[in-house]
Design a protein around this motif. Structure first.
Motif, PDB file in Angstrom:
ATOM      1  N   PRO A 140     -57.209  62.186  13.845  1.00 37.42           N
ATOM      2  CA  PRO A 140     -56.851  63.322  13.149  1.00 37.42           C
ATOM      3  C   PRO A 140     -55.338  63.792  13.458  1.00 37.42           C
ATOM      4  N   ALA A 141     -54.712  63.349  14.408  1.00 37.34           N
ATOM      5  CA  ALA A 141     -53.588  63.751  14.825  1.00 37.34           C
ATOM      6  C   ALA A 141     -52.527  63.246  13.803  1.00 37.34           C
ATOM      7  N   VAL A 142     -52.924  62.007  13.243  1.00 42.47           N
ATOM      8  CA  VAL A 142     -51.944  61.499  12.399  1.00 42.47           C
ATOM      9  C   VAL A 142     -51.791  62.426  10.868  1.00 42.47           C
ATOM     10  N   LEU A 143     -53.109  62.703  10.648  1.00 47.12           N
ATOM     11  CA  LEU A 143     -53.113  63.363   9.401  1.00 47.12           C
ATOM     12  C   LEU A 143     -52.375  64.859   9.780  1.00 47.12           C
ATOM     13  N   LEU A 144     -52.469  65.348  10.827  1.00 43.22           N
ATOM     14  CA  LEU A 144     -51.732  66.690  11.106  1.00 43.22           C
ATOM     15  C   LEU A 144     -50.477  66.486  11.164  1.00 43.22           C
ATOM     16  N   ILE A 197     -47.654  68.503   8.670  1.00 38.55           N
ATOM     17  CA  ILE A 197     -46.740  69.319   9.432  1.00 38.55           C
ATOM     18  C   ILE A 197     -45.352  68.813   8.772  1.00 38.55           C
ATOM     19  N   SER A 198     -45.242  67.503   8.803  1.00 40.11           N
ATOM     20  CA  SER A 198     -43.970  66.841   8.115  1.00 40.11           C
ATOM     21  C   SER A 198     -43.633  67.278   6.912  1.00 40.11           C
ATOM     22  N   ALA A 199     -44.775  67.152   5.710  1.00 39.27           N
ATOM     23  CA  ALA A 199     -44.479  67.732   4.555  1.00 39.27           C
ATOM     24  C   ALA A 199     -44.246  69.373   4.343  1.00 39.27           C
ATOM     25  N   LEU A 200     -45.183  70.009   4.987  1.00 35.65           N
ATOM     26  CA  LEU A 200     -44.735  71.596   4.966  1.00 35.65           C
ATOM     27  C   LEU A 200     -43.434  72.071   5.476  1.00 35.65           C
ATOM     28  N   SER A 201     -42.980  71.399   6.552  1.00 30.10           N
ATOM     29  CA  SER A 201     -41.604  71.658   7.268  1.00 30.10           C
ATOM     30  C   SER A 201     -40.332  71.575   6.536  1.00 30.10           C
ATOM     31  N   VAL A 202     -40.279  70.291   5.801  1.00 34.48           N
ATOM     32  CA  VAL A 202     -39.268  69.983   4.959  1.00 34.48           C
ATOM     33  C   VAL A 202     -39.419  70.526   3.588  1.00 34.48           C
ATOM     34  N   LEU A 203     -40.601  71.360   3.113  1.00 40.72           N
ATOM     35  CA  LEU A 203     -40.772  71.488   1.698  1.00 40.72           C
ATOM     36  C   LEU A 203     -39.543  72.554   1.390  1.00 40.72           C
ATOM     37  N   SER A 252     -44.510  62.019   3.155  1.00 38.27           N
ATOM     38  CA  SER A 252     -45.566  62.375   4.065  1.00 38.27           C
ATOM     39  C   SER A 252     -46.486  63.230   3.294  1.00 38.27           C
ATOM     40  N   ALA A 253     -46.351  63.950   2.040  1.00 38.22           N
ATOM     41  CA  ALA A 253     -47.504  64.349   1.343  1.00 38.22           C
ATOM     42  C   ALA A 253     -48.469  63.389   0.611  1.00 38.22           C
ATOM     43  N   PHE A 254     -47.954  62.186   0.242  1.00 38.69           N
ATOM     44  CA  PHE A 254     -48.717  61.104  -0.103  1.00 38.69           C
ATOM     45  C   PHE A 254     -49.413  60.484   1.031  1.00 38.69           C
ATOM     46  N   VAL A 273     -35.834  49.516   2.419  1.00 31.80           N
ATOM     47  CA  VAL A 273     -35.538  48.942   0.979  1.00 31.80           C
ATOM     48  C   VAL A 273     -36.029  49.675  -0.318  1.00 31.80           C
ATOM     49  N   VAL A 274     -37.387  50.152  -0.139  1.00 37.08           N
ATOM     50  CA  VAL A 274     -37.909  50.862  -1.028  1.00 37.08           C
ATOM     51  C   VAL A 274     -36.939  52.190  -1.330  1.00 37.08           C
ATOM     52  N   SER A 275     -36.650  52.864  -0.199  1.00 39.22           N
ATOM     53  CA  SER A 275     -35.848  54.049  -0.561  1.00 39.22           C
ATOM     54  C   SER A 275     -34.488  53.760  -1.091  1.00 39.22           C
ATOM     55  N   ARG A 276     -34.050  52.745  -1.007  1.00 41.21           N
ATOM     56  CA  ARG A 276     -32.441  52.308  -1.844  1.00 41.21           C
ATOM     57  C   ARG A 276     -32.831  52.168  -3.380  1.00 41.21           C
ATOM     58  N   HIS A 277     -33.917  51.973  -3.691  1.00 44.40           N
ATOM     59  CA  HIS A 277     -34.169  52.191  -5.124  1.00 44.40           C
ATOM     60  C   HIS A 277     -34.812  53.341  -6.037  1.00 44.40           C
ATOM     61  N   LEU A 278     -34.587  54.476  -4.947  1.00 38.90           N
ATOM     62  CA  LEU A 278     -34.919  55.826  -5.752  1.00 38.90           C
ATOM     63  C   LEU A 278     -33.741  56.180  -6.711  1.00 38.90           C
ATOM     64  N   ASP A 279     -34.265  56.808  -7.656  1.00 37.69           N
ATOM     65  CA  ASP A 279     -33.435  57.380  -8.697  1.00 37.69           C
ATOM     66  C   ASP A 279     -32.632  58.750  -8.395  1.00 37.69           C
ATOM     67  N   GLY A 280     -33.398  59.800  -8.176  1.00 40.43           N
ATOM     68  CA  GLY A 280     -33.021  61.008  -8.054  1.00 40.43           C
ATOM     69  C   GLY A 280     -33.379  61.707  -6.731  1.00 40.43           C
ATOM     70  N   ALA A 281     -34.402  61.338  -6.168  1.00 43.90           N
ATOM     71  CA  ALA A 281     -34.993  61.902  -4.658  1.00 43.90           C
ATOM     72  C   ALA A 281     -33.948  61.716  -3.661  1.00 43.90           C
ATOM     73  N   ARG A 282     -33.818  62.817  -2.859  1.00 40.50           N
ATOM     74  CA  ARG A 282     -32.899  62.455  -1.860  1.00 40.50           C
ATOM     75  C   ARG A 282     -33.335  62.961  -0.438  1.00 40.50           C
ATOM     76  N   SER A 283     -33.007  62.548   0.718  1.00 37.96           N
ATOM     77  CA  SER A 283     -33.100  63.261   1.959  1.00 37.96           C
ATOM     78  C   SER A 283     -34.496  63.782   1.932  1.00 37.96           C
ATOM     79  N   PHE A 284     -34.455  65.305   2.359  1.00 34.05           N
ATOM     80  CA  PHE A 284     -35.649  65.760   2.525  1.00 34.05           C
ATOM     81  C   PHE A 284     -36.796  65.842   1.402  1.00 34.05           C
ATOM     82  N   GLU A 285     -36.488  65.713   0.240  1.00 34.09           N
ATOM     83  CA  GLU A 285     -37.133  65.407  -0.596  1.00 34.09           C
ATOM     84  C   GLU A 285     -38.089  64.166  -0.720  1.00 34.09           C
ATOM     85  N   VAL A 286     -37.342  63.202  -0.236  1.00 44.57           N
ATOM     86  CA  VAL A 286     -37.962  61.734  -0.024  1.00 44.57           C
ATOM     87  C   VAL A 286     -39.144  62.040   1.070  1.00 44.57           C
ATOM     88  N   THR A 287     -38.601  62.774   2.392  1.00 45.42           N
ATOM     89  CA  THR A 287     -39.506  62.866   3.268  1.00 45.42           C
ATOM     90  C   THR A 287     -40.755  63.798   2.913  1.00 45.42           C
TER      91      THR A 287
END
Length: 300
Positions: A192-196, A200-206, A40-42, A22-36
């Motif tokens: 620590p695997a959760v942090l990894l 990995i998620s943030a860097l792979s879609v950057l 993941s970065a935060f 539901v939160v993702s449905r209220h985004l203005d300009g961010a889409r798909s990989f940028e949302v991811t």
């Protein structure tokens, strides 16, 4: 921690998990990989702060010396984080959540294949019914000619598959079958695997997220998702596994599907299609019946 308090906290965890759609449905300009990327970065930033507070400078040494099991788990987390957000940009939140509800049944199947755990007949029946439910959804999406929605469901399948691999690995380690070369050492710390996974998620879609189009409004919402929809509930679940048995956590965790669909309907403007409703009832009904029978048998 009392059992009642643990159940209450697990319900809170599912509420936090269920807010992503539901939160993702209220985004203005961010889409798909940028949302991811931003979620993941935060999430990674919040986990760095939390784990640094809990472990101090030892955290970075743990990451550098992490055994292969931690990296495999981290890869599973990264697929879960990435596929979920990409999927909900392609199809309805309900379709994604219903597909994710297959997780416990796929985990049971993986446990049978890789850990040689015995599966009772009720679990095989539940797997069959749930598969038919997902097949019903697939057939409707494909028959309706909505290629994007069908792709979203296919991407969403990566979430329960990765979760099943991750949980099977954790079961393998918890039974003292981790790294045979480290059998005399302390148990492997998998937190620590959760942090990894987040890193990995943030860097792979950057590269795919560039150029950024998120507004400050988007960034504030994605920061909330990273901290409160991912980091906090992940830390809570790790603690709750000490009090609640696995089947109970699995059953309570499926409340995310119910909550997520309700939020998307009430505040995301999504309408439930007949195929999603029928398929979802088949999956959740099979899962609930299987887990309820399992808990009843254990109580006797």
């Amino acid at each position: 921690m009392t059992h009642r308090r643990a159940v209450f906290l697990m319900i809170l965890v599912t509420l936090l998990w269920s807010t992503a759609g539901v939160v993702s449905r209220h985004l203005d300009g961010a889409r798909s990989f940028e949302v991811t990327f931003w979620r993941s970065a935060f999430n990674a930033l919040a986990l760095i702060v939390a784990l640094s507070f809990m472990r101090g400078t030892a955290l970075w040494g743990q990451l550098l010396r992490a055994p292969r099991q931690v990296w495999i788990s981290g890869l599973c987390w990264s697929v879960m984080f990435t596929a979920f957000m990409v999927a909900i940009t392609l199809t309805k939140v309900a379709n994604v959540l219903v597909t994710m509800a297959l997780g416990p049944l796929i985990t049971a199947l993986f446990s049978r294949v890789f850990l040689k755990h015995h599966l009772p007949l009720r679990t095989w029946v539940a797997i069959l019914v749930a598969t038919l439910g997902i097949g019903w959804m697939f057939g409707h999406e494909a028959g309706g000619g909505d290629a994007q929605s069908l792709l979203g469901v296919l991407v969403a399948l990566a979430v329960p598959l990765s979760a099943a691999v991750n949980w099977t690995l954790l079961q393998h380690i918890s039974h003292g079958k981790g790294d045979p070369e480290a059998s005399d050492e302390a148990p492997i710390d998998m937190l620590p695997a959760v942090l990894l996974g987040a890193l990995i998620s943030a860097l792979s879609v950057l590269p795919l997220a560039w150029p950024f189009q998120a507004s400050m409004h988007d960034l504030s919402l994605l920061a909330l998702l990273g901290v409160f929809q991912l980091a906090l509930p992940c830390l809570l679940v790790v603690r709750l596994t000490r009090t609640l048995p696995g089947p109970e956590i699995s059953l309570l965790g499926q409340l995310e599907v119910l909550f997520g669909v309700l939020w998307a309907w009430a505040w995301g403007g999504e309408q439930l299609g007949q195929a999603t409703l029928v398929g979802g009832l088949m999956v959740l009904g099979a899962l609930a019946a299987n887990e309820a029978l399992a808990l009843r048998r254990r109580s006797h």
